[in-house]
Scaffold this motif. Structure first.
Motif, PDB file in Angstrom:
ATOM      1  N   PHE A  19       0.828  -1.191   0.000  1.00 41.69           N
ATOM      2  CA  PHE A  19       0.000   0.000   0.000  1.00 41.69           C
ATOM      3  C   PHE A  19       0.867   1.248   0.000  1.00 41.69           C
ATOM      4  O   PHE A  19       1.876   1.313   0.694  1.00 41.69           O
ATOM      5  N   THR A  63     -22.056  -4.255   3.562  1.00 45.44           N
ATOM      6  CA  THR A  63     -21.103  -3.559   4.428  1.00 45.44           C
ATOM      7  C   THR A  63     -21.828  -2.676   5.440  1.00 45.44           C
ATOM      8  O   THR A  63     -21.732  -1.453   5.402  1.00 45.44           O
ATOM      9  N   MET A  79     -10.607  -8.492   6.802  1.00 45.50           N
ATOM     10  CA  MET A  79     -10.689  -9.089   5.472  1.00 45.50           C
ATOM     11  C   MET A  79     -11.702  -8.357   4.611  1.00 45.50           C
ATOM     12  O   MET A  79     -12.842  -8.141   5.016  1.00 45.50           O
ATOM     13  N   LYS A 106      -8.719   9.104   1.252  1.00 44.54           N
ATOM     14  CA  LYS A 106      -9.300   8.224   0.237  1.00 44.54           C
ATOM     15  C   LYS A 106     -10.153   7.141   0.889  1.00 44.54           C
ATOM     16  O   LYS A 106     -11.285   6.889   0.476  1.00 44.54           O
ATOM     17  N   TRP A 107      -9.609   6.511   1.945  1.00 48.61           N
ATOM     18  CA  TRP A 107     -10.332   5.385   2.549  1.00 48.61           C
ATOM     19  C   TRP A 107     -11.488   5.819   3.418  1.00 48.61           C
ATOM     20  O   TRP A 107     -12.505   5.127   3.477  1.00 48.61           O
ATOM     21  N   GLY A 109     -13.261   8.320   2.589  1.00 45.85           N
ATOM     22  CA  GLY A 109     -14.222   8.618   1.529  1.00 45.85           C
ATOM     23  C   GLY A 109     -14.931   7.366   1.044  1.00 45.85           C
ATOM     24  O   GLY A 109     -16.161   7.302   0.980  1.00 45.85           O
ATOM     25  N   ARG A 110     -14.160   6.342   0.723  1.00 42.13           N
ATOM     26  CA  ARG A 110     -14.754   5.097   0.226  1.00 42.13           C
ATOM     27  C   ARG A 110     -15.574   4.388   1.299  1.00 42.13           C
ATOM     28  O   ARG A 110     -16.720   4.003   1.084  1.00 42.13           O
ATOM     29  N   ASP A 113     -18.822   5.989   2.660  1.00 36.36           N
ATOM     30  CA  ASP A 113     -19.893   5.880   1.671  1.00 36.36           C
ATOM     31  C   ASP A 113     -20.414   4.443   1.594  1.00 36.36           C
ATOM     32  O   ASP A 113     -21.617   4.210   1.524  1.00 36.36           O
ATOM     33  N   SER A 114     -19.521   3.455   1.646  1.00 37.21           N
ATOM     34  CA  SER A 114     -19.961   2.058   1.572  1.00 37.21           C
ATOM     35  C   SER A 114     -20.809   1.677   2.791  1.00 37.21           C
ATOM     36  O   SER A 114     -21.763   0.918   2.676  1.00 37.21           O
TER      37      SER A 114
END
Lengths: 135, 156
Positions: A19, A63, A79, A106-107, A109-110, A113-114
């Motif tokens: 990463f 999720t 996981m 970034k994470w 943000g993702r 939202d998920s």
């Protein structure tokens, strides 16, 4: 189980390469101060813990919670839904966490939202980071 | 994987041409795709989906199979161009391999998953035990079963 432990150890060793978390332009403490100041609060790890464990609505059906992928124990390896392992979030076992502003943004943000179908507030970010830093 | 050697050997013996056509799928070699599309799973070789499928996948990253997988707009355009140029029907794989992979996929269909292709299903039906599916967690976890997937090898 032995083999799994070995694989995990190997993965942890390989994680920094996997990463792009190497900007080293921030830290958990700096991010907590920033988000807390933005929200006008004092970050609270207990509230962050409740947020991390809560079953939310508004996001994707697969999720419902941060713990869906990161597990209920931030010290444990998580996981993704694709079977890919996620290194622990707790700073005490994974000191490389929260050192790259773009990666954190970034994470959040993702993942927000998920899980929630919206962005996380500065209050939620400050508290959840305080939780990861506290255990 | 041992128990698959027997059926594989049988398949190789009976279908030497078909098997040979499938020897290797060019792995992703675009650096942007390798950065942005390996965070949650391996970078799937572009040759496994037709161009229209990649366009649809790349247009829907905000709801990517139930997750938000958004990336920068600049990278999204770069990756789309790379995947489309190397898609199954873009001449990047042999005509024989392309017709195999796209068997029973009509022009009006836009499969979003490799694992939804009739060809893929046919290759995996009856080949994988329940325990192995559970261990892999997802059909998208190619590398759980195909150890050399990242290098483009899928035959073991």
């Amino acid at each position: 189980m032995r083999r799994l432990a070995f694989t995990l150890a190997a993965l942890c060793a390989a994680a920094p390469a996997a990463f792009a978390q190497d900007a080293n332009d921030t830290s958990a403490a700096a991010l907590i101060s920033k988000f807390a100041a933005e929200a006008g609060i004092t970050a609270d790890a207990e509230t962050g813990k409740a947020f991390f464990l809560a079953t939310q609505s508004g996001g994707g059906a697969d999720t419902p919670s941060c713990s869906s992928c990161h597990t209920a124990d931030p010290k444990a390896t998580g996981m993704a839904r694709t079977g890919k392992e996620i290194a622990p979030m707790a700073l005490s076992v994974n000191p490389k966490r929260f050192t790259d502003t773009a990666f954190v943004d970034k994470w959040f943000g993702r993942n927000c939202d998920s899980v929630l179908g919206r962005e996380c507030t500065a209050t939620e970010k400050a508290n959840v980071l305080a939780y990861f830093a506290s255990i | 994987m041992n128990r698959f050697i027997a059926p594989l050997a049988f398949a190789l013996a009976t279908l030497p041409l078909a098997a040979a056509a499938q020897d290797k799928m060019t792995p992703v070699n675009d650096p942007t795709t390798l950065t942005d599309c390996t965070e949650c799973h391996m970078a799937f070789p572009a040759g496994f989906l037709p161009a229209r499928s990649w366009e649809a996948v790349m247009a829907g990253l905000k709801d990517h199979f139930g997750e938000n997988a958004t990336i920068s707009e600049a990278n999204r355009l770069t990756i789309t161009a790379y995947l489309v140029a190397n898609a199954t029907d873009s001449g990047a794989v042999s005509a024989r391999t392309a017709s195999r992979i796209l068997r029973n996929v009509t022009d009006s269909m836009t499969p979003l998953r490799i694992s939804d292709l009739p060809w893929w299903k046919n290759e995996h039906d009856g080949e994988v035990s329940k325990a192995e599916w559970e261990r892999a967690k997802s059909p998208a976890n190619c590398a759980a079963c195909h150890r050399d997937a990242a290098r483009g090898y899928f035959e073991d």
